[in-house]
Design a protein around this motif. Structure first.
Motif, short mmCIF file in Angstrom:
data_model
loop_
_atom_site.label_atom_id
_atom_site.label_comp_id
_atom_site.label_asym_id
_atom_site.label_seq_id
_atom_site.Cartn_x
_atom_site.Cartn_y
_atom_site.Cartn_z
N THR A 1 -3.68 6.88 5.14
CA THR A 1 -5.11 7.17 5.28
C THR A 1 -5.93 5.92 5.60
OG1 THR A 1 -5.45 6.90 2.89
CG2 THR A 1 -4.94 9.12 3.70
N GLN A 2 -5.26 4.77 5.71
CA GLN A 2 -5.98 3.54 6.02
C GLN A 2 -6.08 3.35 7.53
OE1 GLN A 2 -3.59 0.62 3.97
NE2 GLN A 2 -4.89 0.66 2.14
N ARG A 3 -7.19 2.82 7.98
CA ARG A 3 -7.32 2.41 9.37
C ARG A 3 -6.72 1.02 9.54
NH1 ARG A 3 -13.00 4.48 12.04
NH2 ARG A 3 -12.86 6.66 11.30
N GLU B 1 -8.53 -1.82 8.10
CA GLU B 1 -8.44 -1.97 6.65
C GLU B 1 -7.07 -2.45 6.21
OE1 GLU B 1 -8.64 0.80 2.59
OE2 GLU B 1 -8.91 1.71 4.57
N HIS B 2 -6.03 -1.88 6.81
CA HIS B 2 -4.68 -2.15 6.32
C HIS B 2 -4.20 -3.54 6.71
CE1 HIS B 2 -0.56 -1.35 5.05
NE2 HIS B 2 -0.17 -1.90 6.19
N SER C 1 -6.26 -9.95 1.74
CA SER C 1 -5.79 -8.76 1.03
C SER C 1 -4.26 -8.76 1.09
CB SER C 1 -6.36 -7.47 1.65
OG SER C 1 -6.00 -7.39 3.03
N ASP D 1 -0.22 5.06 0.74
CA ASP D 1 -1.67 5.00 0.93
C ASP D 1 -2.05 4.51 2.33
OD1 ASP D 1 -2.09 5.94 -1.62
OD2 ASP D 1 -2.42 3.95 -2.50
N CYS D 2 -1.10 3.85 3.00
CA CYS D 2 -1.39 3.34 4.34
C CYS D 2 -1.62 4.49 5.33
CB CYS D 2 -0.29 2.42 4.83
SG CYS D 2 1.25 3.26 5.29
N ALA E 1 0.82 -1.22 0.00
CA ALA E 1 0.00 0.00 0.00
C ALA E 1 0.84 1.26 0.00
CB ALA E 1 -0.94 0.00 1.20
N HIS F 1 -2.16 -5.58 1.52
CA HIS F 1 -1.69 -4.22 1.74
C HIS F 1 -0.22 -4.20 2.17
CE1 HIS F 1 -5.68 -2.65 1.18
NE2 HIS F 1 -6.17 -3.41 2.15
N ASP G 1 -3.79 -7.20 6.89
CA ASP G 1 -4.29 -8.26 6.00
C ASP G 1 -4.78 -9.45 6.82
OD1 ASP G 1 -3.49 -6.78 3.65
OD2 ASP G 1 -1.42 -7.40 4.07
#
Length: 353
Positions: free
Chosen positions: A253-255, A258-259, A270, A250-251, A247, A272, A261
């Motif tokens: 802005t990820q919670r 979400e990030h 996923s 982009d990590c 990611a 990330h 895996d």
């Protein structure tokens, strides 16, 4: 001059200058018995070589590799593999106007400050010409990883300047000079590059490289993390100004929900993390993204100084890539292959696997 070697167990030492008689590499640590021919190495060099389209430098180098040692009757012997690529089309006179000045954004100034002397012909040691031996060495690593671990490494361009390139198919990557995974956008990229060349300017690009079927467990904790070594190698590629794994930025802005895996009995949900957790491969695809800066050698006059510290105007003549990112994909693949092979051998030595 230190800093010319990459890897520990699989070690690549790069030598030469842009306008010297030849460039090359010594590859030490390749196990014996690897089936390898000159053609295996040459096909990778052909993907990187200059003069392949109107969108890259028109320097005509065939980049024919000579194998000096380490391979006998089609297999590696376990001894150092010597690779030589002769320079055939250097035009040193193109650099006569920058003997005493420094190109903005180039390594001219820093090489001079460090060593007190520099080779201005084509950038000397700082030239992207020196990526050819890296690609040759990477071809060996690619072959070993494929034959002994089933690992496949490939890359593509995901952005050229302001234009994002939507991924469509791997099959389309090798069918155009941009390594774009979407043939529909190629006419737009060509028009943009034609306009850029007419302006005498340059642009950056973004490259993605992926290693598939990497086993879990490669890498080391803390200082020799697999992702750290990948980033280290990629930052050694000319014009790279940013490297991200998975990611990446982009990590931010990820919670965490979400990030991170999630794992199931069937595998990860996923990727990330980009295939690396705690510096060790997770068994997922390793995904790397590179930011390539605009070429520093451009025809537009720029302000700089000479060796006396006096203000000057610099205009770079000669043959240059208006976007070095166009030929960067095979180089990024080679660097990832070298790092992965080095860690594969380290893992085997440490664990016996």
């Amino acid at each position: 001059m230190s800093g010319n070697s990459l890897g520990q167990f699989f070690r690549v030492t790069n030598f030469g200058e842009s306008h010297g008689p030849a460039i090359g590499a010594v590859v030490d640590g390749c196990p014996p018995g690897l089936a390898l021919t000159r053609e295996d190495i040459q096909k990778e060099l052909d993907r990187r070589r200059p003069g392949t389209s109107r969108h890259v430098t028109q320097r005509q180098e065939t980049d024919q590799v000579e194998i000096l040692s380490g391979i006998y009757e089609g297999v590696t012997t376990g001894t150092p593999i010597g690779l030589l690529i002769r320079n055939m089309d250097a035009r040193s006179k193109d650099y006569g106007n920058i003997l005493d000045t420094f190109r903005p954004g180039h390594a001219d100034y820093t090489y001079w400050r460090k060593f007190g002397v520099r080779d201005p012909r084509g950038g000397g040691r700082s030239s992207a010409r020196l990526t050819a031996p890296t690609v040759a060495a990477g071809a060996i690593a690619k072959a070993w990883l494929q034959q002994h671990a089933g690992v496949r490494i490939r890359g593509y361009m995901s952005q050229l300047g302001p234009t994002a390139i939507p991924f469509k198919s791997w099959d389309e990557v090798g069918e155009n000079p941009f390594y774009a995974p979407n043939a529909e956008i190629v006419p737009e990229l060509e028009a943009y590059m034609d306009s850029l060349r007419k302006d005498g300017d340059s642009i950056g690009a973004r490259i993605e490289v992926v290693a598939e079927s990497v086993p879990a467990g490669w890498g080391e904790p803390i200082y020799d993390r697999l992702d750290a070594d990948i980033a280290h190698a990629m930052m050694g590629l000319n014009a790279v100004k940013g490297v991200s794994i998975g990611a990446g930025f982009d990590c931010v802005t990820q919670r965490g929900s979400e990030h991170g895996d999630e794992l199931t009995p069937e595998g990860f949900l996923s990727n990330h993390a980009g295939g690396v957790l705690g510096g060790i491969s997770s068994g997922q695809d390793i995904t790397v993204s590179l930011a390539i800066k605009p070429t520093s050698s451009i025809r537009i006059e720029r302000r700089s100084i000479n060796r006396a510290g006096e203000p000057v105007q610099v205009q770079t003549l000669g043959r240059h890539d208006p976007c070095v990112g166009i030929r960067a994909t095979p180089i990024a693949e080679a660097l990832l292959a070298i790092v992965l092979m080095d860690h594969a051998l380290r893992h085997r030595a440490q664990t016996g696997n």
